[in-house]
Design a protein around this motif. Sequence first.
Motif, PDB file in Angstrom:
ATOM      1  N   HIS A 272      12.596 -34.548  23.916  1.00  0.00           N
ATOM      2  CA  HIS A 272      12.693 -35.314  22.664  1.00  0.00           C
ATOM      3  C   HIS A 272      11.478 -36.228  22.504  1.00  0.00           C
ATOM      4  O   HIS A 272      10.855 -36.275  21.433  1.00  0.00           O
TER       5      HIS A 272
ATOM      6  N   LYS B 132      14.463 -37.426  17.549  1.00  0.00           N
ATOM      7  CA  LYS B 132      15.646 -38.112  18.069  1.00  0.00           C
ATOM      8  C   LYS B 132      16.765 -37.090  18.249  1.00  0.00           C
ATOM      9  O   LYS B 132      16.770 -36.045  17.577  1.00  0.00           O
ATOM     10  N   PRO B 133      17.721 -37.360  19.132  1.00  0.00           N
ATOM     11  CA  PRO B 133      18.846 -36.433  19.297  1.00  0.00           C
ATOM     12  C   PRO B 133      19.550 -36.111  17.983  1.00  0.00           C
ATOM     13  O   PRO B 133      20.010 -34.979  17.775  1.00  0.00           O
ATOM     14  N   SER B 134      19.607 -37.069  17.089  1.00  0.00           N
ATOM     15  CA  SER B 134      20.283 -36.849  15.817  1.00  0.00           C
ATOM     16  C   SER B 134      19.530 -35.867  14.908  1.00  0.00           C
ATOM     17  O   SER B 134      20.099 -35.360  13.941  1.00  0.00           O
ATOM     18  N   ASP B 135      18.251 -35.611  15.235  1.00  0.00           N
ATOM     19  CA  ASP B 135      17.482 -34.643  14.447  1.00  0.00           C
ATOM     20  C   ASP B 135      17.813 -33.207  14.787  1.00  0.00           C
ATOM     21  O   ASP B 135      17.417 -32.284  14.071  1.00  0.00           O
TER      22      ASP B 135
ATOM     23  N   ASP C  42      20.159 -29.920  15.484  1.00  0.00           N
ATOM     24  CA  ASP C  42      21.449 -29.384  15.020  1.00  0.00           C
ATOM     25  C   ASP C  42      21.927 -28.203  15.862  1.00  0.00           C
ATOM     26  O   ASP C  42      22.962 -27.623  15.578  1.00  0.00           O
TER      27      ASP C  42
END
Length: 220
Positions: free
Chosen positions: A208, A214-217, A219
């Motif tokens: 990352h 970011k981890p939230s990016d 899917d």
Amino acid sequence: GPASQFAAAAARLAVEDSGVDEDRLRASSSGSVIGTTSAEGQVIERQMLRWVDQGPHALDPAKVAKSPSYRLAMAVNREIGLTGEAMTIGTACSASNYAIGYAYDAIRSGDADYMIAGGADAMCRFAVAGFYRLGAMTKEACSPFDANRSGILIGEGAAALFLEPLDLAVARGARIYAEVLGYGLSCDANHMVSPDAGSIAECMRRAHRNAGVKPSDIDY
């Protein structure tokens, strides 16, 4: 050897699929990096059997010359006519991922204009027996995403990717399958077949950070 032939064939298919001009490729700073588990284990096993049965004088010099693992990447360079680096990486199950990261670094640093990255292995008794003795082989079927998975199966073959800078790919109208943003590497040296979960998580965090995401990016 068969693993080198697999590597060369996969590289040839990757270059053809890329649509890159091969004269331009050969005239540029281009190379290959190939990952492997057993390299030319099949060639080595056959020579060892001759050694045991008949002594070292019975070894076939031509086949001995085929046994070094570095020949996998060298076979790719010879097949395509590349004059850049030819690197074989022997980090077993993770080797092809290492190869992609190595090729990415070579291009990003400017050491290479184009790179072929992939992995190749041929079936050999060493690999079958080794994974069996590690307790890693399944008795039923390979199902890596099943909570009740029981192990792996091994096979033979090769895969290769053609890597180039994004701006060059766009400029020549290439069909782009994916963009490599970054990667992470780790080795917890904890257990041969049961890696440490915290180390795996940290490896992902390194990827990352290296990719600037970011981890939230993510899917998938």
